[in-house]
Design a protein around this motif. Sequence first.
Motif, short mmCIF file in Angstrom:
data_model
loop_
_atom_site.label_atom_id
_atom_site.label_comp_id
_atom_site.label_asym_id
_atom_site.label_seq_id
_atom_site.Cartn_x
_atom_site.Cartn_y
_atom_site.Cartn_z
N GLN A 53 -42.73 -55.42 -27.14
CA GLN A 53 -44.07 -54.85 -27.27
C GLN A 53 -45.06 -55.73 -26.51
O GLN A 53 -45.14 -56.93 -26.74
CB GLN A 53 -44.47 -54.76 -28.74
N PRO A 54 -45.86 -55.15 -25.58
CA PRO A 54 -46.72 -55.97 -24.72
C PRO A 54 -48.09 -56.33 -25.29
O PRO A 54 -48.83 -57.09 -24.69
CB PRO A 54 -46.88 -55.08 -23.48
N GLY A 55 -48.49 -55.79 -26.42
CA GLY A 55 -49.82 -56.07 -26.95
C GLY A 55 -49.99 -57.52 -27.38
O GLY A 55 -49.02 -58.22 -27.70
N GLU A 56 -51.25 -57.97 -27.41
CA GLU A 56 -51.53 -59.36 -27.77
C GLU A 56 -51.05 -59.70 -29.17
O GLU A 56 -50.64 -60.83 -29.45
CB GLU A 56 -53.03 -59.64 -27.64
N GLU A 57 -51.10 -58.70 -30.08
CA GLU A 57 -50.67 -58.96 -31.45
C GLU A 57 -49.16 -59.20 -31.54
O GLU A 57 -48.66 -59.69 -32.56
CB GLU A 57 -51.07 -57.80 -32.37
N PHE A 58 -48.44 -58.83 -30.47
CA PHE A 58 -46.99 -59.02 -30.47
C PHE A 58 -46.57 -60.20 -29.58
O PHE A 58 -45.39 -60.37 -29.31
CB PHE A 58 -46.29 -57.76 -29.95
#
Length: 274
Positions: A51-56
């Motif tokens: 998952q590329p999102g910052e939270e991941f």
Amino acid sequence: MKRPPAVYVVIGAGKTGIDACLWLLQNQVSPDDICWIVPRDPWLQNRANVQPGEEFFERSFGAFAIQAEIAAAAETIDALFAQLEATGQLLRLDTGVTPTMYHGAIVSLAELDALRQIQNVVRMGRIQRIERDRILLERGTVESSTERLYVDCSASAVERRPATPIFTGRKITVQMVRALQPTFSSAFIAHIEASIDGEAEKNELCTPIPMSDAPHDWLNMMLMNLTNQDRWRRDPQLRDWITRSRLDRFSDLAHKVTPRGEAAPPVASHPGTS
């Protein structure tokens, strides 16, 4: 109104076959009404790790590091995959069946649990012929009937071919230069064609990575990915293009994090390079 088929026969265990099974299950088809022809069991990527999102960030980049450490320490292919599975990097449909295929398909743990509800899984190789009352496979025969609906998901999305130079005179043979990412690879090749003059340099930057098939290809692709990435990072302008590419969210995310692992301040439309 026509009644539904007595049984849905899904042919193929690649991503399309997996998605077909999941679609049937999500549309209230009982697992008992699905027959899944699995010629080869696949190793599957764990969706939570890509998952590329910052939270991941911690999970995704931590997975990259874990995979590299496992690859460096493993002495055999069997040991490699045992550790990849033990650490949640790769998954399989049935823990009692050793996969012989790796096409890079991605599933979540919830999707894997759903797929495991299907008990009528036929592991007798590829279908040779379908008759009115039976299915003939490489290693056996399965009873069938005209009340069954066959869903053919056996075709490969990306044909596996030997690597060839991408740039040859006026000819461009498009291939993957980043494993399992044909869209990014096409954009990257187009950028190199538009920004680099010499054919030798173009080919040096665009070493093809053949489509995977067998499990050991996972290791080959990791090595080739790292090799290509090392070439690209030496060119500041190329690094900047990759970071700004909407097809590469991971590089952009990496540049927004400081060496201490703290989120860096928001960047402008032209992020800096490390």
